[in-house]
Design a protein around this motif. Structure first.
Motif, PDB file in Angstrom:
ATOM      1  N   GLN A 166      10.950 -17.341 -58.901  1.00  0.00           N
ATOM      2  CA  GLN A 166      10.317 -17.155 -57.596  1.00  0.00           C
ATOM      3  C   GLN A 166       8.957 -17.849 -57.538  1.00  0.00           C
ATOM      4  O   GLN A 166       8.608 -18.487 -56.537  1.00  0.00           O
ATOM      5  CB  GLN A 166      10.167 -15.660 -57.302  1.00  0.00           C
ATOM      6  N   PHE A 167       8.188 -17.715 -58.609  1.00  0.00           N
ATOM      7  CA  PHE A 167       6.873 -18.356 -58.650  1.00  0.00           C
ATOM      8  C   PHE A 167       7.012 -19.877 -58.634  1.00  0.00           C
ATOM      9  O   PHE A 167       6.275 -20.569 -57.921  1.00  0.00           O
ATOM     10  CB  PHE A 167       6.107 -17.903 -59.891  1.00  0.00           C
ATOM     11  N   LYS A 168       7.956 -20.393 -59.388  1.00  0.00           N
ATOM     12  CA  LYS A 168       8.165 -21.839 -59.418  1.00  0.00           C
ATOM     13  C   LYS A 168       8.576 -22.363 -58.045  1.00  0.00           C
ATOM     14  O   LYS A 168       8.073 -23.399 -57.584  1.00  0.00           O
ATOM     15  CB  LYS A 168       9.228 -22.203 -60.454  1.00  0.00           C
ATOM     16  N   SER A 169       9.488 -21.666 -57.371  1.00  0.00           N
ATOM     17  CA  SER A 169       9.922 -22.089 -56.045  1.00  0.00           C
ATOM     18  C   SER A 169       8.759 -22.124 -55.076  1.00  0.00           C
ATOM     19  O   SER A 169       8.583 -23.079 -54.304  1.00  0.00           O
ATOM     20  CB  SER A 169      11.015 -21.141 -55.532  1.00  0.00           C
ATOM     21  N   TRP A 170       7.940 -21.082 -55.118  1.00  0.00           N
ATOM     22  CA  TRP A 170       6.747 -21.013 -54.261  1.00  0.00           C
ATOM     23  C   TRP A 170       5.772 -22.124 -54.617  1.00  0.00           C
ATOM     24  O   TRP A 170       5.213 -22.782 -53.735  1.00  0.00           O
ATOM     25  CB  TRP A 170       6.108 -19.643 -54.428  1.00  0.00           C
ATOM     26  N   LEU A 171       5.567 -22.362 -55.906  1.00  0.00           N
ATOM     27  CA  LEU A 171       4.632 -23.379 -56.373  1.00  0.00           C
ATOM     28  C   LEU A 171       5.061 -24.774 -55.927  1.00  0.00           C
ATOM     29  O   LEU A 171       4.225 -25.577 -55.473  1.00  0.00           O
ATOM     30  CB  LEU A 171       4.538 -23.318 -57.901  1.00  0.00           C
ATOM     31  N   LEU A 172       6.336 -25.082 -56.038  1.00  0.00           N
ATOM     32  CA  LEU A 172       6.804 -26.429 -55.719  1.00  0.00           C
ATOM     33  C   LEU A 172       6.647 -26.758 -54.236  1.00  0.00           C
ATOM     34  O   LEU A 172       6.515 -27.929 -53.869  1.00  0.00           O
ATOM     35  CB  LEU A 172       8.265 -26.590 -56.140  1.00  0.00           C
ATOM     36  N   GLU A 173       6.654 -25.746 -53.392  1.00  0.00           N
ATOM     37  CA  GLU A 173       6.481 -25.981 -51.958  1.00  0.00           C
ATOM     38  C   GLU A 173       5.080 -26.464 -51.606  1.00  0.00           C
ATOM     39  O   GLU A 173       4.864 -27.034 -50.536  1.00  0.00           O
ATOM     40  CB  GLU A 173       6.787 -24.695 -51.183  1.00  0.00           C
ATOM     41  N   ARG A 174       4.128 -26.234 -52.497  1.00  0.00           N
ATOM     42  CA  ARG A 174       2.733 -26.595 -52.228  1.00  0.00           C
ATOM     43  C   ARG A 174       2.078 -27.149 -53.493  1.00  0.00           C
ATOM     44  O   ARG A 174       0.901 -26.937 -53.737  1.00  0.00           O
ATOM     45  CB  ARG A 174       1.985 -25.350 -51.709  1.00  0.00           C
ATOM     46  N   TYR A 175       2.863 -27.865 -54.283  1.00  0.00           N
ATOM     47  CA  TYR A 175       2.475 -28.226 -55.646  1.00  0.00           C
ATOM     48  C   TYR A 175       1.156 -28.995 -55.713  1.00  0.00           C
ATOM     49  O   TYR A 175       0.233 -28.627 -56.447  1.00  0.00           O
ATOM     50  CB  TYR A 175       3.601 -29.040 -56.297  1.00  0.00           C
ATOM     51  N   ASP A 176       1.043 -30.074 -54.963  1.00  0.00           N
ATOM     52  CA  ASP A 176      -0.168 -30.903 -55.048  1.00  0.00           C
ATOM     53  C   ASP A 176      -1.399 -30.142 -54.581  1.00  0.00           C
ATOM     54  O   ASP A 176      -2.483 -30.249 -55.186  1.00  0.00           O
ATOM     55  CB  ASP A 176       0.005 -32.188 -54.227  1.00  0.00           C
ATOM     56  N   LYS A 177      -1.251 -29.369 -53.528  1.00  0.00           N
ATOM     57  CA  LYS A 177      -2.380 -28.623 -52.987  1.00  0.00           C
ATOM     58  C   LYS A 177      -2.844 -27.548 -53.956  1.00  0.00           C
ATOM     59  O   LYS A 177      -4.044 -27.345 -54.149  1.00  0.00           O
ATOM     60  CB  LYS A 177      -1.984 -28.004 -51.640  1.00  0.00           C
ATOM     61  N   ILE A 178      -1.898 -26.853 -54.568  1.00  0.00           N
ATOM     62  CA  ILE A 178      -2.252 -25.829 -55.547  1.00  0.00           C
ATOM     63  C   ILE A 178      -3.008 -26.454 -56.710  1.00  0.00           C
ATOM     64  O   ILE A 178      -4.023 -25.929 -57.186  1.00  0.00           O
ATOM     65  CB  ILE A 178      -1.000 -25.107 -56.066  1.00  0.00           C
ATOM     66  N   GLY A 179      -2.526 -27.600 -57.180  1.00  0.00           N
ATOM     67  CA  GLY A 179      -3.176 -28.265 -58.294  1.00  0.00           C
ATOM     68  C   GLY A 179      -4.620 -28.618 -58.011  1.00  0.00           C
ATOM     69  O   GLY A 179      -5.469 -28.575 -58.909  1.00  0.00           O
ATOM     70  N   GLU A 180      -4.912 -28.958 -56.774  1.00  0.00           N
ATOM     71  CA  GLU A 180      -6.286 -29.295 -56.398  1.00  0.00           C
ATOM     72  C   GLU A 180      -7.137 -28.056 -56.131  1.00  0.00           C
ATOM     73  O   GLU A 180      -8.332 -28.039 -56.408  1.00  0.00           O
ATOM     74  CB  GLU A 180      -6.277 -30.192 -55.150  1.00  0.00           C
ATOM     75  N   ASP A 181      -6.516 -26.999 -55.611  1.00  0.00           N
ATOM     76  CA  ASP A 181      -7.278 -25.840 -55.143  1.00  0.00           C
ATOM     77  C   ASP A 181      -7.498 -24.757 -56.190  1.00  0.00           C
ATOM     78  O   ASP A 181      -8.560 -24.128 -56.216  1.00  0.00           O
ATOM     79  CB  ASP A 181      -6.569 -25.198 -53.938  1.00  0.00           C
ATOM     80  N   ILE A 182      -6.493 -24.505 -57.046  1.00  0.00           N
ATOM     81  CA  ILE A 182      -6.519 -23.341 -57.929  1.00  0.00           C
ATOM     82  C   ILE A 182      -6.595 -23.806 -59.382  1.00  0.00           C
ATOM     83  O   ILE A 182      -5.651 -24.376 -59.915  1.00  0.00           O
ATOM     84  CB  ILE A 182      -5.280 -22.442 -57.742  1.00  0.00           C
ATOM     85  N   SER A 183      -7.710 -23.518 -60.020  1.00  0.00           N
ATOM     86  CA  SER A 183      -7.948 -23.999 -61.382  1.00  0.00           C
ATOM     87  C   SER A 183      -7.206 -23.195 -62.441  1.00  0.00           C
ATOM     88  O   SER A 183      -6.817 -23.743 -63.477  1.00  0.00           O
ATOM     89  CB  SER A 183      -9.452 -23.961 -61.691  1.00  0.00           C
ATOM     90  N   LEU A 184      -7.033 -21.897 -62.217  1.00  0.00           N
ATOM     91  CA  LEU A 184      -6.537 -21.011 -63.267  1.00  0.00           C
ATOM     92  C   LEU A 184      -5.122 -20.522 -62.954  1.00  0.00           C
ATOM     93  O   LEU A 184      -4.919 -19.684 -62.076  1.00  0.00           O
ATOM     94  CB  LEU A 184      -7.490 -19.825 -63.432  1.00  0.00           C
ATOM     95  N   HIS A 185      -4.175 -21.051 -63.683  1.00  0.00           N
ATOM     96  CA  HIS A 185      -2.771 -20.716 -63.484  1.00  0.00           C
ATOM     97  C   HIS A 185      -2.490 -19.241 -63.738  1.00  0.00           C
ATOM     98  O   HIS A 185      -1.649 -18.631 -63.070  1.00  0.00           O
ATOM     99  CB  HIS A 185      -1.908 -21.555 -64.428  1.00  0.00           C
ATOM    100  N   ASP A 186      -3.191 -18.645 -64.733  1.00  0.00           N
ATOM    101  CA  ASP A 186      -2.924 -17.252 -65.072  1.00  0.00           C
ATOM    102  C   ASP A 186      -3.397 -16.304 -63.974  1.00  0.00           C
ATOM    103  O   ASP A 186      -2.721 -15.330 -63.637  1.00  0.00           O
ATOM    104  CB  ASP A 186      -3.539 -16.886 -66.422  1.00  0.00           C
ATOM    105  N   TRP A 187      -4.539 -16.594 -63.398  1.00  0.00           N
ATOM    106  CA  TRP A 187      -5.023 -15.802 -62.264  1.00  0.00           C
ATOM    107  C   TRP A 187      -4.049 -15.919 -61.089  1.00  0.00           C
ATOM    108  O   TRP A 187      -3.682 -14.920 -60.458  1.00  0.00           O
ATOM    109  CB  TRP A 187      -6.419 -16.289 -61.885  1.00  0.00           C
TER     110      TRP A 187
END
Length: 298
Positions: A166-187
């Protein structure tokens, strides 16, 4: 022996001094059916040679295509989540490159995951000069703590396949933006899991030795230098920005903590101050954040 299949996602960068110790403790786990995927950020030391040697010797180790520059652990872990087929595994775990795992780390987590969806644990920080310190993150979870802190070091995280998919599916929908916006994957994963109703267990037992050195992206907060580093991040509004971005990406703008707190400047600070019990787990952290809110440092 646990027969369920486990994928370990290991992000590395310039880890030549310690990655062998980490991999050896993974290979020594008292569970079977473990496969390790290594994503190595473009490095200038001998990390690639070390990882290649291990992969040649152990069929259960796989090195993802090497040569890309991620520039941070978060982007490296996002890459692992994107590129590894998680559907083949019952459990997924994160690993850093330089920690020491007790042989029961995975089996203890999987035992708890019979009742919960996600697992993390306290750790024992250690330094090269022999100092050790317990990092206690196992205080009772709060209503909105996931927007203000992680569940502990991400290298202790183990979670069920459903959460991973579920997390991967959600992540892939906004992958590039998440990579730029959110530094900490665990948080981010903790926030995703909690906001989606998954049950999270934070183990009060220390289940890992957490190596401390100059290259830790966050590390422990048990020194003046570390506290000063975090204070600078708070004053620069980095923490508030991360909290806000996580809430926005998870579409949690309807929550009172966002509507009346994070989005309202200093007036929002006063709202957060009045609800401080709901946003950090540890008393010491609530006191520190209260100070930052009151003096408009957050």
């Amino acid at each position: 022996m646990i027969s369920k299949k486990i994928a370990i996602l290991l992000a590395a960068y310039n880890g030549g001094d310690s990655i062998s110790d980490q991999i050896d403790t993974i290979l020594s786990q008292d569970v079977d059916n473990v496969e390790v995927y290594i994503s190595l950020d473009l490095s200038v030391d001998d990390s690639f040679d070390i990882c290649t040697s291990y992969v040649r010797q152990h069929e259960s180790l796989k090195l993802l295509l090497y040569g890309e520059r991620f520039g941070g652990a978060g982007k490296n872990f996002y890459r692992l989540l994107k590129d590894v087929d998680l559907t083949k595994y019952d459990y997924i775990a994160f690993s850093d490159q330089d920690d020491i795992w007790p042989e029961t780390k995975l089996s203890k987590a999987i035992e708890k995951l019979q009742q919960y969806d996600c697992y993390s644990a306290n750790v024992t920080a250690f330094w090269e000069d022999g100092r050790e310190a317990l990092i206690d993150k196992a205080q009772p979870q709060r209503e909105w703590d996931f927007l203000f802190e992680a569940a502990g070091p991400g290298c202790t995280y183990v979670f069920k396949r459903e959460v991973a998919i579920q997390f991967k599916s959600w992540l892939l929908e906004r992958y590039d933006k998440i990579g730029e916006d959110i530094s900490l994957h665990d948080w981010l994963l903790y926030a995703f899991a909690r906001s989606h109703g998954y049950r999270w267990f934070i183990d009060p037992e220390s289940m890992m030795y957490y190596r401390q050195h100059a290259n830790n992206q966050v590390g422990t907060n048990n020194s003046f230098a570390a506290a000063n580093r975090r204070l600078k991040l708070i004053k620069s509004k980095w923490y508030r920005n991360q909290s806000t971005k996580i809430a926005e990406h998870l579409e949690l703008q309807h929550l009172p903590v966002f509507k009346y707190g994070l989005s309202k400047g200093y007036l929002g600070n006063l709202y957060l101050l009045c609800h401080i019990i709901k946003i950090r787990r540890r008393l010491r952290d609530r006191v520190a954040l209260s100070f930052a809110l009151l003096f408009n440092l957050f």
